[in-house]
Motif scaffolding. Structure first.
Motif, short mmCIF file in Angstrom:
data_model
loop_
_atom_site.label_atom_id
_atom_site.label_comp_id
_atom_site.label_asym_id
_atom_site.label_seq_id
_atom_site.Cartn_x
_atom_site.Cartn_y
_atom_site.Cartn_z
N ASP A 5 0.83 -1.20 0.00
CA ASP A 5 0.00 0.00 0.00
C ASP A 5 0.87 1.25 0.00
O ASP A 5 0.58 2.21 -0.71
CB ASP A 5 -0.93 0.04 1.22
CG ASP A 5 -2.03 -1.00 1.14
OD1 ASP A 5 -2.34 -1.44 0.02
OD2 ASP A 5 -2.57 -1.36 2.19
N ILE A 9 0.87 4.24 -2.80
CA ILE A 9 0.65 5.66 -2.53
C ILE A 9 1.75 6.49 -3.18
O ILE A 9 1.48 7.51 -3.79
CB ILE A 9 0.59 5.94 -1.03
CG1 ILE A 9 -0.69 5.34 -0.46
CG2 ILE A 9 0.65 7.42 -0.73
CD1 ILE A 9 -0.76 5.35 1.02
N LYS A 17 -1.95 13.04 -4.37
CA LYS A 17 -1.13 13.42 -3.22
C LYS A 17 -1.56 14.77 -2.68
O LYS A 17 -1.58 14.98 -1.46
CB LYS A 17 0.35 13.44 -3.61
CG LYS A 17 0.89 12.06 -3.94
CD LYS A 17 2.31 12.13 -4.42
CE LYS A 17 2.81 10.77 -4.86
NZ LYS A 17 4.16 10.80 -5.40
N PHE A 20 -4.72 14.29 -0.74
CA PHE A 20 -4.34 13.69 0.54
C PHE A 20 -3.89 14.77 1.52
O PHE A 20 -4.32 14.81 2.67
CB PHE A 20 -3.22 12.67 0.31
CG PHE A 20 -2.71 12.05 1.58
CD1 PHE A 20 -3.29 10.90 2.10
CD2 PHE A 20 -1.65 12.60 2.27
CE1 PHE A 20 -2.82 10.32 3.27
CE2 PHE A 20 -1.16 12.04 3.44
CZ PHE A 20 -1.76 10.90 3.95
N LEU A 52 -7.26 7.29 -4.13
CA LEU A 52 -6.97 7.23 -2.69
C LEU A 52 -7.83 6.17 -1.99
O LEU A 52 -7.37 5.50 -1.08
CB LEU A 52 -7.17 8.60 -2.04
CG LEU A 52 -6.11 9.65 -2.41
CD1 LEU A 52 -6.57 11.04 -2.00
CD2 LEU A 52 -4.77 9.32 -1.79
N VAL A 55 -6.39 2.68 -2.58
CA VAL A 55 -5.23 2.37 -1.76
C VAL A 55 -5.64 2.24 -0.28
O VAL A 55 -4.86 1.75 0.53
CB VAL A 55 -4.14 3.46 -1.90
CG1 VAL A 55 -2.80 2.92 -1.46
CG2 VAL A 55 -4.03 3.97 -3.29
N ALA A 82 1.11 6.37 5.30
CA ALA A 82 0.93 6.98 3.98
C ALA A 82 1.78 8.24 3.85
O ALA A 82 2.39 8.48 2.81
CB ALA A 82 -0.55 7.31 3.75
N ILE A 86 4.59 8.98 1.00
CA ILE A 86 4.53 10.13 0.09
C ILE A 86 5.83 10.94 0.17
O ILE A 86 6.33 11.41 -0.83
CB ILE A 86 3.31 11.02 0.41
CG1 ILE A 86 2.04 10.30 -0.05
CG2 ILE A 86 3.42 12.37 -0.26
CD1 ILE A 86 0.78 11.01 0.31
#
Length: 88
Positions: A5, A9, A17, A20, A52, A55, A82, A86
């Motif tokens: 996962d 991401i 992103k 997020f 999103l 994931v 996450a 990122i």
């Protein structure tokens, strides 16, 4: 969240992103709220939210103030992992 996962991401498009990050800083928002905060198009936000959700870092819920809309929020269990994925 599994290791795969996290890799997924980091492979997401920049728009996902950004969405997020908007949800991380602003908290739960409707799609309209995300569009206003991110300045992305509604279509781009819709696509980013789908990615999103795939994931598993975003949850969709009913927005009780207006049942025609959904409220999107980060899955708090997976946010830290996450975030690390990122930033890598």
């Amino acid at each position: 969240m599994s290791e795969t996962d996290g890799e997924a991401i980091s492979d997401l498009p920049p728009s996902a992103k950004l969405v997020f990050k908007v949800l991380e800083y602003k908290g739960p928002l409707t799609q309209k709220g995300i569009v206003e905060e991110s300045m992305l198009s509604a279509r781009t936000v819709r696509y980013a939210l789908e990615r999103l959700e795939e994931v598993g870092v975003v949850d969709e819920d009913v927005y009780f103030a207006d049942a025609r809309q959904n409220l999107y929020e980060l899955n708090t269990e997976d946010v830290e992992q996450a975030e690390q994925a990122i930033s890598d």
